[in-house]
Design a protein around this motif. Structure first.
Motif, short mmCIF file in Angstrom:
data_model
loop_
_atom_site.label_atom_id
_atom_site.label_comp_id
_atom_site.label_asym_id
_atom_site.label_seq_id
_atom_site.Cartn_x
_atom_site.Cartn_y
_atom_site.Cartn_z
N PRO A 601 35.15 26.45 29.45
CA PRO A 601 36.14 25.37 29.28
C PRO A 601 35.76 24.10 30.03
CG PRO A 601 36.94 27.00 30.84
CD PRO A 601 35.67 27.56 30.26
N GLY A 602 36.28 22.99 29.53
CA GLY A 602 36.12 21.71 30.21
C GLY A 602 34.67 21.35 30.44
N ASN A 603 34.42 20.71 31.58
CA ASN A 603 33.06 20.28 31.93
C ASN A 603 32.47 21.14 33.04
OD1 ASN A 603 34.74 19.45 33.98
ND2 ASN A 603 33.72 17.48 34.29
N MET A 604 32.83 22.43 33.06
CA MET A 604 32.37 23.30 34.14
C MET A 604 30.85 23.42 34.17
SD MET A 604 35.24 26.33 34.38
CE MET A 604 34.25 27.27 35.55
N LYS A 605 30.24 23.62 33.00
CA LYS A 605 28.78 23.75 32.97
C LYS A 605 28.11 22.47 33.46
CE LYS A 605 26.44 25.44 29.67
NZ LYS A 605 25.91 25.64 28.30
N GLU A 660 30.66 22.17 49.29
CA GLU A 660 30.58 22.05 47.84
C GLU A 660 31.14 23.29 47.15
OE1 GLU A 660 26.77 21.05 46.36
OE2 GLU A 660 26.80 19.00 47.14
N ARG A 661 30.93 24.46 47.75
CA ARG A 661 31.46 25.69 47.15
C ARG A 661 32.99 25.66 47.10
NH1 ARG A 661 27.68 29.14 44.87
NH2 ARG A 661 28.42 31.05 45.84
N SER A 662 33.60 25.16 48.16
CA SER A 662 35.06 25.02 48.16
C SER A 662 35.50 24.00 47.12
CB SER A 662 35.55 24.61 49.55
OG SER A 662 35.28 25.62 50.51
N GLU A 663 34.74 22.89 47.01
CA GLU A 663 35.06 21.89 46.00
C GLU A 663 34.97 22.49 44.59
OE1 GLU A 663 32.52 18.57 46.52
OE2 GLU A 663 33.41 17.92 48.41
N CYS A 664 33.99 23.35 44.38
CA CYS A 664 33.85 23.99 43.08
C CYS A 664 35.08 24.82 42.73
CB CYS A 664 32.61 24.89 43.07
SG CYS A 664 31.05 24.00 43.09
N ILE A 665 35.55 25.60 43.70
CA ILE A 665 36.71 26.45 43.44
C ILE A 665 37.92 25.60 43.05
CG2 ILE A 665 38.39 28.00 44.53
CD1 ILE A 665 36.13 29.25 46.09
N ASN A 666 38.15 24.52 43.76
CA ASN A 666 39.28 23.65 43.43
C ASN A 666 39.08 22.95 42.09
OD1 ASN A 666 41.26 23.57 45.87
ND2 ASN A 666 39.23 23.46 46.81
N PHE A 668 37.29 24.08 39.48
CA PHE A 668 37.43 25.07 38.41
C PHE A 668 38.90 25.48 38.23
CE2 PHE A 668 32.86 26.67 39.45
CZ PHE A 668 32.36 25.47 38.97
N THR A 669 39.64 25.54 39.34
CA THR A 669 41.06 25.87 39.25
C THR A 669 41.81 24.80 38.46
OG1 THR A 669 40.98 27.00 41.39
CG2 THR A 669 43.15 26.37 40.58
N SER A 670 41.46 23.55 38.67
CA SER A 670 42.11 22.46 37.93
C SER A 670 41.74 22.52 36.45
CB SER A 670 41.73 21.11 38.52
OG SER A 670 40.34 20.84 38.36
N MET A 675 44.69 29.88 38.92
CA MET A 675 43.69 30.54 39.76
C MET A 675 43.47 31.94 39.20
SD MET A 675 41.51 31.26 41.98
CE MET A 675 41.33 29.75 42.90
N PRO A 676 42.43 32.14 38.38
CA PRO A 676 42.23 33.45 37.76
C PRO A 676 41.61 34.50 38.66
CG PRO A 676 40.50 31.93 37.07
CD PRO A 676 41.44 31.14 37.94
N LEU A 677 40.99 34.09 39.77
CA LEU A 677 40.31 35.07 40.62
C LEU A 677 41.30 36.08 41.19
CD1 LEU A 677 37.83 32.82 42.65
CD2 LEU A 677 37.39 34.13 40.56
N LYS A 678 40.89 37.33 41.24
CA LYS A 678 41.73 38.41 41.75
C LYS A 678 41.12 38.97 43.03
CE LYS A 678 44.20 38.23 37.98
NZ LYS A 678 45.56 37.68 37.98
N SER A 679 41.92 39.07 44.06
CA SER A 679 41.45 39.68 45.31
C SER A 679 41.65 41.19 45.25
CB SER A 679 42.21 39.10 46.51
OG SER A 679 41.98 37.72 46.63
N ILE A 680 40.73 41.91 45.86
CA ILE A 680 40.79 43.37 45.79
C ILE A 680 40.21 43.95 47.07
CG2 ILE A 680 38.55 43.58 44.66
CD1 ILE A 680 39.68 45.89 43.03
N GLU A 681 40.79 45.04 47.54
CA GLU A 681 40.26 45.78 48.68
C GLU A 681 39.63 47.07 48.16
OE1 GLU A 681 43.17 46.39 51.68
OE2 GLU A 681 43.76 44.29 51.80
N PHE A 682 38.44 46.92 47.63
CA PHE A 682 37.81 48.07 46.97
C PHE A 682 36.30 47.90 47.03
CE2 PHE A 682 35.92 50.04 43.22
CZ PHE A 682 36.42 51.33 43.29
#
Length: 706
Positions: A601-605, A660-666, A668-670, A675-682
């Motif tokens: 989606p969008g201009n992510m690539k 930059e990694r933090s900027e990427c997350i924000n 991509f979220t926009s 926020m599709p990422l799922k946290s897991i303790e596994f």
């Protein structure tokens, strides 16, 4: 509340007044509960079951007739009191449920032993007989449901109901029987479970405490409120401005709690404390609440608050929980020992705040620690839980049966994501092949992205060549200024090696679905991942075969919300949780390479290629958004740095890399608008890798610790 309980009134007159007031309130609430859950006045033929279980049969049970009843077996577990060999006659993945024909039970004097059924109970029977669980043949049934209304204990003659149950044809000791109860206990003890001799029957009850609840046997259900369930509340968006932070709207609260709540109300005007209305304003109108003589419509007023207080009353289970959820208000549950409805499958940390009774005075401080983003997520979850599991008696009944079904057939049970994740309207469901285990014989293709580090590249190729399931190596040569060396200089590994020269140096080249990739499984590798052993890689492939719709790999990371910046943050520290697996060493299905290349989606690539960063984060976003599932980390190894490769060419050596990694997350979220990422303790580890057994007994011996 222990400190509160130590306070004593010095005046005998005050003590008398409080006792009188408390007694009046309890009596009034009992009357209200009886009114809410009373047998209906409708004619029975007005409620027609789509599958006929109505009969005109009258069963006479003489007072002198010896019928052996058994008290509730408090030691029952799924393995001791449910005879699972009776299940699976009709379907190997679904229980069969038989509903006893509706009959009238009388004594020798034609006195009814049970009251007429309530409309609510008939709705439960209707839902079950209309469902795929229903069977009309008791000989093939896994579960039996008596047509005896036990929803409200206040309406029952406990002894007579126990005798009626014990007289049923297939009752025996109650094994494999399911009983529904909404209002348990009676004054003055108010037990948290219905006080009928139920033997070894499963109880679906709405007021279990941790002491009375038989884990993985009983089912905790919500207390349905028929007085407000039919109301159509206005529809507001999650961004709707709320006037109040917290509302307390329950009636008949204990004076100790009211004293604390009044103090909180005086200290914070964002807390609204509601109670009954004065006599001239119809105090028994359940849909009205008052504060300082001002009338509020209930439960509509709850829509104007972010959080709604659910305090324990005479009973642990309170209709206030369902009322709050119906209004889209986040419940704040203050009831020590209360077993939340459907807590066996629902993750209540996503939809409610649970506070100890001793911490009631700090409740405002507690809920103010929740960020706006967390609140918005919880509001969505509250609505999802209510609509799917709480909104009707049909939903409650079928959810109960599904939970029991998952216990009987765990291999066909619903996943955590099924129960808890909100379906996304724009999410493409998994293709048909993804739930299947791909054949091991096909193996995987190692796709290695490289630029100019030949020495480490060749080491990686030699290491991965030792993995038994490797089918082919595809090297993505990302250097346009220097040609790849001739194939004669490449290491011989006994497996095909294909070098692909790219036209432009882009990180997204690693995810192109090249024709040379003939396997379903791809192992994405960086050219400096030389520390993985062949056992670790082979085990990772085995795990991927079990979860082909997941990103399965080795380096893991986590995304966190930073309250100080009000933004998402990329976290590389070792924690108990993960939400991303880096594609420097990860297995995934080739299908996702097609999606990354053609449907991002969008201009992510473009963002990834312009910044020469975050292609792995983008793939995590893509897969989590498509499947609604978290990635899986395999083996305990955490260190993936190449000692020989620490130089200026390493992207991760750049000081701005983490920013930059933090900027990427924000960013991509926009783009995804969520926020599709799922946290897991596994984490998946080989079963015997740490056990002190001879190596010959272990399938995977060479598994690193860090």
């Amino acid at each position: 509340m222990q400190a509160l309980r130590k306070r004593h009134l010095t005046s005998s007159q005050s003590i008398y007044f409080l006792l009188l007031l408390t007694t009046v309130i309890i009596i009034c609430m009992m009357m209200l509960m009886v009114f809410v859950w009373s047998p209906s006045n409708f004619e029975e033929d007005q409620f027609r079951f789509s599958r006929s279980i109505n009969t005109n049969e009258i069963v006479t049970i003489h007072t002198t007739q010896k019928i052996k009843t058994l008290p509730r077996d408090t030691s029952c577990t799924f393995h001791t009191c449910l005879e699972v060999y009776q299940c699976g006659y009709n379907d190997e993945t679904k229980i069969s449920v038989y509903v006893y024909p509706i009959k009238s039970f009388e004594d020798e004097n034609s006195e009814e032993l049970t009251l007429s059924r309530s409309k609510e109970f008939d709705e439960i029977l209707q839902a079950i007989t209309d469902s795929d669980f229903y069977t009309s043949d008791p000989n093939t049934a896994c579960l039996f449901i008596p047509s005896v209304d036990m929803l409200n204990q206040n309406n029952l003659n406990l002894k007579n109901v126990g005798r009626v149950l014990a007289s049923l044809e297939w009752w025996k000791d109650g094994s494999n029987h399911l009983l529904f109860n909404m209002v348990a206990g009676s004054s003055p003890d108010f037990h948290s479970v219905v006080e009928v001799d139920t033997g070894r029957a499963v109880i679906a009850g709405s007021g279990f405490s941790s002491l009375s609840y038989r884990r993985i046997f009983d089912v905790s259900i919500p207390m349905f409120n028929p007085l407000v369930s039919g109301l159509q509340l206005p529809v507001f968006s999650n961004n709707h401005a709320k006037k109040y932070l917290l509302i307390s709207s329950q009636l008949g609260l204990h004076q100790e709690y009211l004293q604390v709540l009044r103090q909180l109300h005086e200290e914070d005007d964002q807390f609204l404390l509601l109670n009954t209305c004065p006599n001239h304003q119809k105090p028994w109108n359940y849909t009205q609440r008052c504060h300082n003589s001002k009338i509020y419509n209930y439960p509509h007023v709850l829509q104007n608050s972010t959080f709604c207080l659910v305090l324990r009353g005479s009973r642990l289970g309170q209709p206030a929980l369902s009322d709050a959820m119906q209004a889209g208000c986040i419940p704040v549950v203050v009831a020590d020992g209360y077993v939340m409805p459907f807590s066996e499958v629902l993750d209540w940390t996503r939809a409610a705040v649970e506070v100890r009774e001793d911490d009631l005075a700090d409740i405002i401080k507690i809920i103010k620690t929740y960020s706006p983003e967390r609140i918005q997520q919880m509001q969505k979850q509250v609505k999802y839980y209510y609509d799917k599991y709480f909104s009707s008696l049909k939903a409650i009944a079928l959810t109960t049966l599904q939970i029991i079904n998952d216990r009987v057939f765990p291999y066909a049970g619903k996943s955590y994501e099924y129960w808890n994740d909100i379906p996304k309207s724009n999410v493409v469901q998994n293709p048909l092949f993804l739930p299947l285990s791909p054949p091991k014989s096909q193996g995987f293709t190692a796709v290695i992205l490289t630029f100019d580090r030949l020495e480490s590249l060749f080491q990686v190729i030699k290491r991965v060549a030792k993995v038994p399931s490797l089918a082919k190596v595809v090297v993505v040569w990302n250097n346009q200024n220097k040609a790849a060396p001739p194939m004669s200089s490449w290491p011989y590994i006994g497996k095909p090696i294909k070098v692909i020269q790219t036209k432009k140096n882009k990180l997204s080249n690693r995810f192109v679905p090249y024709d040379e990739i003939e396997t379903e499984c791809i192992l994405a590798l960086d050219d400096d991942i030389i520390m993985l052993t062949d056992d670790e890689v082979e085990f990772g492939y085995e795990v991927w075969r079990e979860f082909p719709d997941r990103l399965v790999g080795f380096p893991s990371r986590l995304h966190l919300w930073d309250n100080s910046t009000q933004k998402w943050k990329y976290e590389s520290e070792w924690t108990n949780e993960i939400s991303m697996v880096l594609t420097g060493a990860a297995f995934y299905h080739k299908y996702f390479s097609y999606l990354y290349t053609n449907s991002m989606p969008g201009n992510m690539k473009l963002w990834v290629d312009d910044h020469m960063n975050c292609e792995d984060i983008a793939m995590n976003f893509l897969m989590a958004n498509m499947t609604g599932k978290a990635p899986i980390k395999v083996t305990p190894r955490k260190k993936f740095k190449c000692p020989q490769c620490v130089n200026n060419e390493m992207l991760s050596a750049d000081l701005t890399h983490m920013v930059e990694r933090s900027e990427c997350i924000n960013k991509f979220t926009s783009i995804y608008d969520t926020m599709p990422l799922k946290s897991i303790e596994f984490r998946a580890d080989p079963v015997l890798y740490k056990d002190n057994y001879p190596g010959i007994l272990k399938k995977f011996n060479d598994v690193g610790s860090l």
